[in-house]
Design a protein around this motif. Sequence first.
Motif, PDB file in Angstrom:
ATOM      1  N   ALA A   1     -38.546  -5.600  42.748  1.00  0.00           N
ATOM      2  CA  ALA A   1     -36.920  -5.382  42.365  1.00  0.00           C
ATOM      3  C   ALA A   1     -36.488  -6.162  43.777  1.00  0.00           C
ATOM      4  CB  ALA A   1     -36.526  -3.895  42.657  1.00  0.00           C
ATOM      5  N   TRP A   2     -35.354  -7.111  43.294  1.00  0.00           N
ATOM      6  CA  TRP A   2     -35.050  -8.069  44.438  1.00  0.00           C
ATOM      7  C   TRP A   2     -33.461  -8.025  44.523  1.00  0.00           C
ATOM      8  CZ3 TRP A   2     -39.035  -9.159  47.014  1.00  0.00           C
ATOM      9  CH2 TRP A   2     -38.967 -10.150  47.918  1.00  0.00           C
ATOM     10  N   GLY A   3     -32.830  -8.062  45.691  1.00  0.00           N
ATOM     11  CA  GLY A   3     -31.580  -8.230  46.015  1.00  0.00           C
ATOM     12  C   GLY A   3     -31.274  -9.443  46.476  1.00  0.00           C
ATOM     13  N   ASP A   4     -29.746  -9.959  46.585  1.00  0.00           N
ATOM     14  CA  ASP A   4     -29.144 -11.011  47.204  1.00  0.00           C
ATOM     15  C   ASP A   4     -28.381 -11.628  45.840  1.00  0.00           C
ATOM     16  OD1 ASP A   4     -28.183 -13.006  48.519  1.00  0.00           O
ATOM     17  OD2 ASP A   4     -30.177 -14.365  48.285  1.00  0.00           O
ATOM     18  N   PHE A   5     -28.742 -12.270  44.721  1.00  0.00           N
ATOM     19  CA  PHE A   5     -27.925 -12.840  43.881  1.00  0.00           C
ATOM     20  C   PHE A   5     -27.614 -11.659  42.945  1.00  0.00           C
ATOM     21  CE2 PHE A   5     -29.961 -17.224  43.242  1.00  0.00           C
ATOM     22  CZ  PHE A   5     -29.536 -17.502  44.448  1.00  0.00           C
ATOM     23  N   HIS A   6     -26.228 -11.515  42.600  1.00  0.00           N
ATOM     24  CA  HIS A   6     -25.659 -10.485  41.925  1.00  0.00           C
ATOM     25  C   HIS A   6     -25.743 -10.809  40.498  1.00  0.00           C
ATOM     26  CE1 HIS A   6     -22.621  -9.706  45.542  1.00  0.00           C
ATOM     27  NE2 HIS A   6     -23.806  -9.736  45.808  1.00  0.00           N
ATOM     28  N   ARG A   7     -26.526 -11.740  40.033  1.00  0.00           N
ATOM     29  CA  ARG A   7     -26.564 -12.115  38.535  1.00  0.00           C
ATOM     30  C   ARG A   7     -28.065 -11.256  38.339  1.00  0.00           C
ATOM     31  NH1 ARG A   7     -25.319 -17.412  34.941  1.00  0.00           N
ATOM     32  NH2 ARG A   7     -26.610 -16.646  33.122  1.00  0.00           N
ATOM     33  N   ARG A   8     -28.160 -10.351  37.233  1.00  0.00           N
ATOM     34  CA  ARG A   8     -29.550  -9.785  37.034  1.00  0.00           C
ATOM     35  C   ARG A   8     -30.302 -11.054  36.173  1.00  0.00           C
ATOM     36  NH1 ARG A   8     -28.710  -4.788  33.165  1.00  0.00           N
ATOM     37  NH2 ARG A   8     -27.590  -3.906  34.776  1.00  0.00           N
ATOM     38  N   GLN A   9     -31.352 -10.926  36.690  1.00  0.00           N
ATOM     39  CA  GLN A   9     -32.328 -12.076  36.183  1.00  0.00           C
ATOM     40  C   GLN A   9     -33.735 -11.663  36.389  1.00  0.00           C
ATOM     41  OE1 GLN A   9     -31.555 -16.209  38.057  1.00  0.00           O
ATOM     42  NE2 GLN A   9     -29.826 -14.575  38.891  1.00  0.00           N
ATOM     43  N   SER A  10     -34.664 -12.222  35.386  1.00  0.00           N
ATOM     44  CA  SER A  10     -36.066 -11.852  35.503  1.00  0.00           C
ATOM     45  C   SER A  10     -36.804 -13.133  35.787  1.00  0.00           C
ATOM     46  CB  SER A  10     -36.620 -10.961  34.541  1.00  0.00           C
ATOM     47  OG  SER A  10     -38.017 -10.821  34.483  1.00  0.00           O
ATOM     48  N   PHE A  11     -37.746 -13.209  36.251  1.00  0.00           N
ATOM     49  CA  PHE A  11     -38.694 -14.468  36.343  1.00  0.00           C
ATOM     50  C   PHE A  11     -39.888 -14.262  35.760  1.00  0.00           C
ATOM     51  CE2 PHE A  11     -35.502 -14.568  39.885  1.00  0.00           C
ATOM     52  CZ  PHE A  11     -35.495 -15.826  40.198  1.00  0.00           C
ATOM     53  N   TRP A  12     -40.211 -13.171  35.038  1.00  0.00           N
ATOM     54  CA  TRP A  12     -41.467 -12.813  34.485  1.00  0.00           C
ATOM     55  C   TRP A  12     -41.490 -12.379  32.886  1.00  0.00           C
ATOM     56  CZ3 TRP A  12     -40.365 -11.704  39.561  1.00  0.00           C
ATOM     57  CH2 TRP A  12     -40.990 -12.438  40.399  1.00  0.00           C
ATOM     58  N   ASN A  13     -40.089 -12.313  32.492  1.00  0.00           N
ATOM     59  CA  ASN A  13     -39.963 -12.003  31.017  1.00  0.00           C
ATOM     60  C   ASN A  13     -40.002 -10.262  30.969  1.00  0.00           C
ATOM     61  OD1 ASN A  13     -39.756 -14.412  29.997  1.00  0.00           O
ATOM     62  ND2 ASN A  13     -41.814 -14.840  29.965  1.00  0.00           N
ATOM     63  N   ASP A  14     -39.714  -9.698  32.102  1.00  0.00           N
ATOM     64  CA  ASP A  14     -39.720  -8.292  32.129  1.00  0.00           C
ATOM     65  C   ASP A  14     -38.596  -7.911  32.940  1.00  0.00           C
ATOM     66  OD1 ASP A  14     -40.580  -8.835  34.819  1.00  0.00           O
ATOM     67  OD2 ASP A  14     -42.745  -7.951  33.986  1.00  0.00           O
ATOM     68  N   ASN A  15     -38.673  -6.707  33.650  1.00  0.00           N
ATOM     69  CA  ASN A  15     -37.511  -6.382  34.600  1.00  0.00           C
ATOM     70  C   ASN A  15     -37.520  -6.815  35.792  1.00  0.00           C
ATOM     71  OD1 ASN A  15     -35.984  -5.242  32.281  1.00  0.00           O
ATOM     72  ND2 ASN A  15     -36.523  -3.093  32.740  1.00  0.00           N
ATOM     73  N   ASN A  16     -38.634  -7.146  36.211  1.00  0.00           N
ATOM     74  CA  ASN A  16     -38.900  -7.860  37.621  1.00  0.00           C
ATOM     75  C   ASN A  16     -38.218  -9.074  37.894  1.00  0.00           C
ATOM     76  OD1 ASN A  16     -40.750  -5.763  38.224  1.00  0.00           O
ATOM     77  ND2 ASN A  16     -42.466  -6.957  37.327  1.00  0.00           N
ATOM     78  N   GLY A  17     -37.275  -8.913  39.015  1.00  0.00           N
ATOM     79  CA  GLY A  17     -36.599  -9.992  39.604  1.00  0.00           C
ATOM     80  C   GLY A  17     -35.334  -9.495  39.949  1.00  0.00           C
ATOM     81  N   TYR A  18     -34.326 -10.172  40.213  1.00  0.00           N
ATOM     82  CA  TYR A  18     -33.121  -9.816  40.699  1.00  0.00           C
ATOM     83  C   TYR A  18     -32.470  -8.658  39.825  1.00  0.00           C
ATOM     84  CZ  TYR A  18     -32.634 -13.849  43.809  1.00  0.00           C
ATOM     85  OH  TYR A  18     -32.654 -14.852  44.686  1.00  0.00           O
ATOM     86  N   ILE A  19     -32.092  -7.329  40.553  1.00  0.00           N
ATOM     87  CA  ILE A  19     -31.669  -6.419  39.955  1.00  0.00           C
ATOM     88  C   ILE A  19     -30.103  -6.572  39.637  1.00  0.00           C
ATOM     89  CG2 ILE A  19     -33.181  -4.594  40.601  1.00  0.00           C
ATOM     90  CD1 ILE A  19     -31.855  -4.053  42.933  1.00  0.00           C
ATOM     91  N   GLY A  20     -29.485  -7.224  40.320  1.00  0.00           N
ATOM     92  CA  GLY A  20     -28.003  -7.522  39.974  1.00  0.00           C
ATOM     93  C   GLY A  20     -27.283  -6.530  40.983  1.00  0.00           C
ATOM     94  N   ALA A  21     -25.971  -6.344  40.573  1.00  0.00           N
ATOM     95  CA  ALA A  21     -24.955  -5.602  41.235  1.00  0.00           C
ATOM     96  C   ALA A  21     -24.486  -4.442  40.694  1.00  0.00           C
ATOM     97  CB  ALA A  21     -23.952  -6.293  41.849  1.00  0.00           C
ATOM     98  N   LEU A  22     -23.818  -3.460  41.395  1.00  0.00           N
ATOM     99  CA  LEU A  22     -23.260  -2.393  40.773  1.00  0.00           C
ATOM    100  C   LEU A  22     -21.684  -2.549  40.200  1.00  0.00           C
ATOM    101  CD1 LEU A  22     -24.380   0.547  43.482  1.00  0.00           C
ATOM    102  CD2 LEU A  22     -25.088  -0.012  41.055  1.00  0.00           C
ATOM    103  N   ARG A  23     -21.395  -3.663  40.688  1.00  0.00           N
ATOM    104  CA  ARG A  23     -20.095  -4.094  40.181  1.00  0.00           C
ATOM    105  C   ARG A  23     -19.689  -5.548  40.570  1.00  0.00           C
ATOM    106  NH1 ARG A  23     -14.548  -2.634  42.807  1.00  0.00           N
ATOM    107  NH2 ARG A  23     -13.887  -4.836  41.598  1.00  0.00           N
ATOM    108  N   GLN A  24     -18.829  -5.998  39.523  1.00  0.00           N
ATOM    109  CA  GLN A  24     -18.494  -7.570  39.947  1.00  0.00           C
ATOM    110  C   GLN A  24     -17.548  -7.632  40.770  1.00  0.00           C
ATOM    111  OE1 GLN A  24     -17.130  -9.038  36.129  1.00  0.00           O
ATOM    112  NE2 GLN A  24     -18.730  -8.684  34.994  1.00  0.00           N
ATOM    113  N   LEU A  25     -17.877  -8.718  41.754  1.00  0.00           N
ATOM    114  CA  LEU A  25     -16.824  -8.844  42.920  1.00  0.00           C
ATOM    115  C   LEU A  25     -15.664 -10.109  42.655  1.00  0.00           C
ATOM    116  CD1 LEU A  25     -19.679  -8.678  45.836  1.00  0.00           C
ATOM    117  CD2 LEU A  25     -17.976  -6.910  44.855  1.00  0.00           C
ATOM    118  N   ASN A  26     -15.965 -10.771  41.795  1.00  0.00           N
ATOM    119  CA  ASN A  26     -14.998 -12.147  41.632  1.00  0.00           C
ATOM    120  C   ASN A  26     -15.206 -12.644  40.147  1.00  0.00           C
ATOM    121  OD1 ASN A  26     -17.210 -13.965  41.928  1.00  0.00           O
ATOM    122  ND2 ASN A  26     -16.986 -13.530  44.166  1.00  0.00           N
ATOM    123  N   HIS A  27     -14.346 -13.648  39.745  1.00  0.00           N
ATOM    124  CA  HIS A  27     -14.399 -14.162  38.492  1.00  0.00           C
ATOM    125  C   HIS A  27     -15.772 -14.974  38.479  1.00  0.00           C
ATOM    126  CE1 HIS A  27     -10.568 -13.329  37.026  1.00  0.00           C
ATOM    127  NE2 HIS A  27     -10.066 -13.440  38.385  1.00  0.00           N
ATOM    128  N   GLY A  28     -16.487 -15.600  39.490  1.00  0.00           N
ATOM    129  CA  GLY A  28     -17.812 -16.338  39.497  1.00  0.00           C
ATOM    130  C   GLY A  28     -18.655 -15.322  38.673  1.00  0.00           C
TER     131      GLY A  28
END
Length: 324
Positions: free
Chosen positions: A176-203
């Motif tokens: 379970a990884w933090g930093d990037f706010h975009r939820r994404q996996s690197f192994w075709n499962d839930n493992n990877g970036y968990i994302g954020a609790l809310r969007q912060l900007n239009h990006g």
Amino acid sequence: ACRSARDNGADTLIIAGDLFDSSMIGGRGASTGSVVNAARAALAEFPGTKILLLGNHEIAGVGQHHALEVFRGAPDTTVIDRDCVFHGIAFLPYISPAHLFSRHPNLSREQLREKFGHAIEAVLANFRAAKPTLLVGHCAICGGVANKSGYRIIGNGDSMELTAGQLESVGARYIAWGDFHRRQSFWNDNNGYIGALRQLNHGEECNPTGYRLIDTDTGEDVFIEIESPMYYTVTTDEYSERRLAMESLAAAGHIIKVRGASLPKDGLLPIDLPAGVKFEPLPPDNVTQRRSEQEFIADDSANQLLKQWHQHTNAPVDLQRLDD
């Protein structure tokens, strides 16, 4: 989110970095005390163990205290700012290369990169020996997508960057990884970036918002979505065609940006935009064309880029003074 995690039966809450957006905590929008009290109130909604991992936004300058120090010693709360294995979980907080560089001012850039790489490998070796079930960390993963523009991290050694292979080598069942706010996996499962609790900007438009709920006994591993303000970008024509829907979104607290050459219109008259909707005019076509016709890139010399900028912005300041 804390109430939701409590209601879903979680007994441990882990914040994978960046609980605060700055080491200064407060800012123009709210004072430090207001932000800290709001965070404390939210965390108090969760009655179990709370673990706060240091993120890159919270880290302070050399010799300064990071933002999470305000929770040091809080009830049922553990602040993790060093790599460790705690309760069978391997934690890797953000480590600033600048801190390492400040302690070794006589080393070259390449020597410092090599030293930093060796330090990270030593940490991962300790994790592998501990055989953790869960690996939690906060930094850039090479190949990760940062935002909707598709910007990807390509490791260059100037910041804390790990590869997916390095993380996988630890052997943890869950990552379970933090930093990037975009939820994404690197192994075709839930493992990877968990994302954020809310969007912060239009990006961060289209990013799902929520948290990851893992049951290490049953193996259940799901994302729980959280309702929060969302960002939208539409053209003036789209806004005019979907005016009622856009106004309803804005009234519900969502943030809408309207882009176009002029304000959206109702017939011939411009529409008054409600709170939560902002207009962003597009640059004139001749400006866009003029910029695109210039054959220069970011790798050009600073003098050349400055000359081009000065020429096409009609800056009143003398070019030589800018160059100096």
